[in-house]
Enzyme design. Structure first.
Site, PDB file in Angstrom:
ATOM      1  CB  SER A  95      -0.878   0.009   1.248  1.00 19.39           C
ATOM      2  OG  SER A  95      -0.064  -0.101   2.393  1.00 19.39           O
ATOM      3  CG  HIS A 121       4.209   0.708   6.695  1.00 21.13           C
ATOM      4  ND1 HIS A 121       3.547  -0.033   5.742  1.00 21.13           N
ATOM      5  CD2 HIS A 121       4.245   1.984   6.222  1.00 21.13           C
ATOM      6  CE1 HIS A 121       3.190   0.772   4.748  1.00 21.13           C
ATOM      7  NE2 HIS A 121       3.603   1.994   5.018  1.00 21.13           N
TER       8      HIS A 121
HETATM    9  N1  DGL Z   1       2.124  -2.160   4.716  1.00 21.45           N
HETATM   10  C1  DGL Z   1       0.747  -2.400   5.050  1.00 21.45           C
HETATM   11  C2  DGL Z   1       0.617  -3.760   5.709  1.00 21.45           C
HETATM   12  O1  DGL Z   1       1.546  -4.512   5.702  1.00 21.45           O
HETATM   13  C3  DGL Z   1       0.224  -1.428   6.051  1.00 21.45           C
HETATM   14  C4  DGL Z   1      -0.176  -0.116   5.628  1.00 21.45           C
HETATM   15  C5  DGL Z   1      -1.625   0.056   5.338  1.00 21.45           C
HETATM   16  O2  DGL Z   1      -2.491   0.093   6.224  1.00 21.45           O
HETATM   17  O3  DGL Z   1      -1.857   0.242   4.190  1.00 21.45           O
HETATM   18  O4  DGL Z   1      -0.403  -4.082   6.224  1.00 21.45           O
END
Ligand code: DGL
Length: 270
Positions: free
Chosen positions: A11, A187
Site C-alpha cells: 500500500s 511498515h
Molecule cells: N504495509 C501495510 C501492511 O503490511 C500497512 C499499511 C496500510 O495500512 O496500508 O499491512
C-alpha cells in the site's frame, strides 16, 4: 532459469522492507516495486476496497512481465489472499512464512501479533499459527498509528511520539509475557529500535517482509526460476503518488538511495 523481474507491491513504502531483503538474498534479480502511496493506508478500509486495490496493483505488475508477485503487505495478504491465488504467475503473501518463523522462534508458546486493524481483525496470522501449532496462544493488537508514523519518518530513536505510541500499543502484549512478536505489517520494522527498547532483548521480533522475501527466494530456487547469476540486479520503483518526502523515507527503508528510479503510475485507470 528465468530472467524476468520479481514483482513486489504494498500500500505504500512498507513493502520496501521485503525489497531490501530480496536485494541482499538475490542480487542478480531484477525487481519491480509498486507502492500505492496515493491510497495508503489500506488497513482501515473494507474488504471490497482492499480487494479491488490489490487486483489493480497486481495488474500493474503483470504489465511489467513479472515472473512472480509478492504482496509485501500484511493487510492484502490477510484480507484479499484470493487475489494472489488467481494470478497467471505464482503469488505470495506474507502470512504463512511469517507464522512459520514465529512458531519456530517461540519457546514459551506466547506469540504477539501486531498489524493494521484489517489484518488483526481478519485473524489471518492466528489461523496460520493454529494450523501449525494449536498449543500456541496468540495475542493480537491493532496498531494503526504505526503506519503514518513510519510513512512520515517519525521513527528516529529520540522520537518521543514514536516511543509513547509503541508503549501504549504494546503494553498489553508485554503484560501477557509474549516471547515472540510478529510485525505483521511491513511498515513496522522501521520501529524496531523503539519496540526493542520497550520489550527488551528477550522478545524475538519476526518481520513479515523479511520472511516473505526468504520464502520467495526458496520458491524460485525450487522452481528453477532464479535469474542468470551473471545478470546484474536492479530495482525499479513505481508509486501512485510522489510525495515530497518519498525519496527520503524510501532511503530509510532500503538503506540506500532510490530517488533516481521512481516513476508514477495512474493506478486508478487499471
Ligand atoms: N504495509 C501495510 C501492511 O503490511 C500497512 C499499511 C496500510 O495500512 O496500508 O499491512
Amino acid at each position: 532459469m528465468d530472467n524476468r523481474p520479481i514483482g513486489v507491491f504494498d500500500s505504500g513504502l512498507g513493502g520496501l522492507t521485503a525489497v531490501r531483503r530480496l536485494e541482499k538474498l538475490l542480487p542478480q534479480e531484477r525487481i519491480v516495486y509498486f507502492g500505492d502511496t496515493g491510497r495508503v493506508p489500506y488497513g482501515n478500509r473494507g474488504e471490497d476496497v482492499i480487494t479491488r486495490y490489490a487486483a489493480q496493483d497486481c495488474r500493474f505488475l503483470l504489465s511489467q512481465d513479472v515472473k512472480m508477485i509478492i504482496a509485501a503487505c500484511g493487510t492484502v495478504s490477510s484480507v484479499a489472499p484470493q487475489v494472489l491465488t488467481s494470478l497467471p504467475v505464482p503469488g505470495f503473501g506474507v502470512v504463512e512464512p511469517t507464522a512459520k518463523a514465529a512458531v519456530a522462534a517461540t519457546k514459551n508458546g506466547k506469540i504477539g501479533i501486531i498489524g493494521t486493524a484489517a489484518t488483526v481483525k481478519s485473524g489471518s496470522y492466528a489461523k496460520a499459527i493454529a494450523a501449525l501449532a494449536p498449543e500456541v496462544t496468540v495475542f493480537g493488537r491493532e496498531c494503526p498509528l504505526f503506519v503514518p508514523l513510519v510513512e512520515n519518518g517519525w521513527i528516529g530513536e529520540d522520537d518521543a511520539v514514536a516511543a509513547l505510541t509503541v508503549e501504549r500499543y504494546l503494553q498489553p502484549l508485554k503484560e501477557q509475557g509474549i516471547d515472540t512478536l510478529i510485525l505483521g505489517c511491513t511498515h513496522f520494522p522501521l520501529l524496531i529500535p523503539h519496540i526493542r527498547a520497550y520489550l527488551g532483548e528477550g522478545v524475538a521480533l519476526i518481520s513479515a517482509g523479511d520472511e516473505a522475501a526468504k520464502a520467495c527466494a526458496t520458491a524460485l530456487a525450487e522452481a528453477d526460476a532464479l535469474a542468470d547469476p551473471s545478470q546484474t540486479g536492479e530495482t525499479a520503483f513505481y508509486v501512485s503518488d510522489k510525495s515530497q518526502n518519498f525519496a527520503a523515507v524510501a532511503e530509510i527503508f532500503l538503506g540506500r538511495p532510490a530517488a533516481e528510479h521512481i516513476h508514477r503510475v495512474d493506478i486508478d485507470s487499471l
